[in-house]
Write a protein that holds these residues in place. Structure first.
Motif, mmCIF file in Angstrom:
data_model
loop_
_atom_site.group_PDB
_atom_site.id
_atom_site.type_symbol
_atom_site.label_atom_id
_atom_site.label_comp_id
_atom_site.label_asym_id
_atom_site.label_seq_id
_atom_site.Cartn_x
_atom_site.Cartn_y
_atom_site.Cartn_z
ATOM 1 N N UNK A 8 77.887 2.532 70.944
ATOM 2 C CA UNK A 8 77.574 3.243 72.125
ATOM 3 C C UNK A 8 76.720 2.135 72.800
ATOM 4 N N UNK A 9 77.626 1.453 73.856
ATOM 5 C CA UNK A 9 77.078 0.573 74.784
ATOM 6 C C UNK A 9 77.239 0.827 76.263
ATOM 7 N N UNK A 10 76.378 1.467 76.868
ATOM 8 C CA UNK A 10 76.691 2.098 78.092
ATOM 9 C C UNK A 10 76.998 0.807 79.106
ATOM 10 N N UNK A 11 76.345 -0.215 78.959
ATOM 11 C CA UNK A 11 76.578 -1.269 79.883
ATOM 12 C C UNK A 11 77.713 -2.366 79.580
ATOM 13 N N UNK A 12 78.309 -2.059 78.740
ATOM 14 C CA UNK A 12 79.336 -2.950 78.050
ATOM 15 C C UNK A 12 80.677 -2.558 78.705
ATOM 16 N N UNK A 13 81.794 -3.458 78.538
ATOM 17 C CA UNK A 13 83.100 -3.228 79.097
ATOM 18 C C UNK A 13 83.884 -2.218 78.248
ATOM 19 N N UNK A 14 83.331 -1.944 77.079
ATOM 20 C CA UNK A 14 83.906 -1.168 76.037
ATOM 21 C C UNK A 14 82.577 -0.107 75.722
ATOM 22 N N UNK A 15 82.139 0.988 76.704
ATOM 23 C CA UNK A 15 80.909 1.604 76.169
ATOM 24 C C UNK A 15 81.260 2.329 75.040
ATOM 25 N N UNK A 16 82.434 2.819 74.631
ATOM 26 C CA UNK A 16 82.348 3.741 73.389
ATOM 27 C C UNK A 16 83.408 3.509 72.520
ATOM 28 N N UNK A 17 83.115 3.126 71.235
ATOM 29 C CA UNK A 17 84.015 2.806 70.260
ATOM 30 C C UNK A 17 83.741 3.985 69.111
ATOM 31 N N UNK A 18 84.673 4.894 68.704
ATOM 32 C CA UNK A 18 84.389 5.788 67.731
ATOM 33 C C UNK A 18 85.416 5.725 66.565
ATOM 34 N N UNK A 19 84.938 6.062 65.455
ATOM 35 C CA UNK A 19 85.730 6.391 64.429
ATOM 36 C C UNK A 19 85.286 7.488 63.570
ATOM 37 N N UNK A 20 86.147 8.603 63.106
ATOM 38 C CA UNK A 20 85.526 9.759 62.395
ATOM 39 C C UNK A 20 86.639 10.110 61.435
ATOM 40 N N UNK A 21 86.345 10.527 60.042
ATOM 41 C CA UNK A 21 86.934 11.091 59.157
ATOM 42 C C UNK A 21 86.998 12.693 59.086
ATOM 43 N N UNK A 22 87.943 13.365 59.104
ATOM 44 C CA UNK A 22 87.897 14.944 58.701
ATOM 45 C C UNK A 22 87.965 15.083 57.142
ATOM 46 N N UNK A 23 87.055 15.804 56.494
ATOM 47 C CA UNK A 23 87.352 16.083 55.213
ATOM 48 C C UNK A 23 87.409 17.654 55.093
ATOM 49 N N UNK A 24 88.311 18.102 54.237
ATOM 50 C CA UNK A 24 88.694 19.378 54.207
ATOM 51 C C UNK A 24 89.324 19.827 53.103
ATOM 52 N N UNK A 25 89.709 21.138 52.353
ATOM 53 C CA UNK A 25 90.321 21.546 51.555
ATOM 54 C C UNK A 25 91.704 21.538 52.050
ATOM 55 N N UNK A 26 92.667 20.881 51.248
ATOM 56 C CA UNK A 26 93.943 20.590 51.680
ATOM 57 C C UNK A 26 94.987 21.679 51.977
ATOM 58 N N UNK A 27 94.794 22.948 51.312
ATOM 59 C CA UNK A 27 95.607 24.073 51.250
ATOM 60 C C UNK A 27 95.215 24.683 52.883
#
Length: 255
Positions: A8-27
């Motif tokens: 999170x860089x509010x004053x940057x050219x790219x303010x937000x870069x985010x990566x997220x994994x979803x873990x869950x039962x496969x069924x």
């Protein structure tokens, strides 16, 4: 989601870069990320077909909400309401972050343990069942798994290093070449947290990308926003071994 890292860089050219994994039962039945019908193409999210909610949602204004559950203190406990409704409510009700936080805080006992990160394009806020007052996020790299924000688990510490190393290429959209949240290696037993699950589960859950036929990382989502209004989202569906099954790309300019 069950593991997230953001820069999170509010004053940057790219303010937000985010990566997220979803873990869950496969069924557990799931619809992959898509523009939800009836939402005037304003709500992009995957859908949990069992409870009807989601784990990550974003609208065309760049407002988003990301949800993880909490293990410590909540193993085996459920609420009368689905946690997955929270990201949808935040976007559909068009409340400010402050107003939505106040509203949800009144009904915390009705939900199972959760973390929620909210963004309105200008600010980021986190709160949880265990930390209902929450906090505004300062500039920098932040991580979240199944405990409080920035809890230093092995996989979250690794995620911070990965984001720092790959930020420049992430800005350029070179997502296929980035090793962020991709590590399938379990942590050493000496580094494992004690979250109330059996040791064998603790080992499996300590990997960034969880593999296994019964439970594991079902998808990975990449989000990047620039100051001029561009929003790019990529979702990667993963198989039981952590390999890529399918990917989807979305991009638009904020309204």
């Amino acid at each position: 989601m069950c593991l997230m890292v953001l820069n999170w860089r509010p004053d940057h050219e790219w303010p937000l870069l985010l990566v997220a994994n979803r873990d869950e039962f496969r069924e557990r039945p799931t619809h992959p990320m898509h523009w939800w019908p009836g939402a005037d193409r304003d709500l992009l999210a995957g859908k949990d077909l069992k409870a009807g909610g989601t784990w990550l949602a974003i609208d065309q204004n760049g407002r988003f909400a990301l949800l993880t559950n909490i293990r410590p203190g909540y193993i085996g406990k459920t609420g009368s309401r689905s946690r997955g409704e929270l990201p949808i409510r935040f976007l559909n009700e068009h409340l400010s972050i402050e107003a939505f936080h106040r509203d949800v805080a009144e009904y915390l006992p009705e939900y199972g343990g959760f973390n929620l990160v909210l963004g309105d394009g200008e600010r980021l806020f986190w709160f949880s069942s265990n930390h209902p007052d929450g906090q505004w996020l300062d500039a920098g790299i932040h991580t979240l798994s199944n405990d409080a924000l920035n809890t230093p688990w092995p996989k979250t510490r690794k995620a911070s290093r990965q984001m720092a190393e790959h930020t420049e290429r992430f800005e350029q959209g070179l997502i296929d070449d980035l090793d962020i949240l991709t590590d399938r290696q379990a942590a050493d037993d000496s580094q494992l947290p004690d979250t109330g699950v059996p040791l064998e589960w603790e080992r499996q859950l300590s990997a960034q990308t969880i593999t296994g036929e019964r439970y594991g990382t079902r998808c990975r989502t990449w989000v990047r926003m620039d100051r001029r209004g561009f929003v790019g989202v990529k979702e990667i569906e993963l198989d039981a071994s952590g390999g890529i099954r399918q990917d989807r790309d979305f991009s638009w300019n904020r309204r």
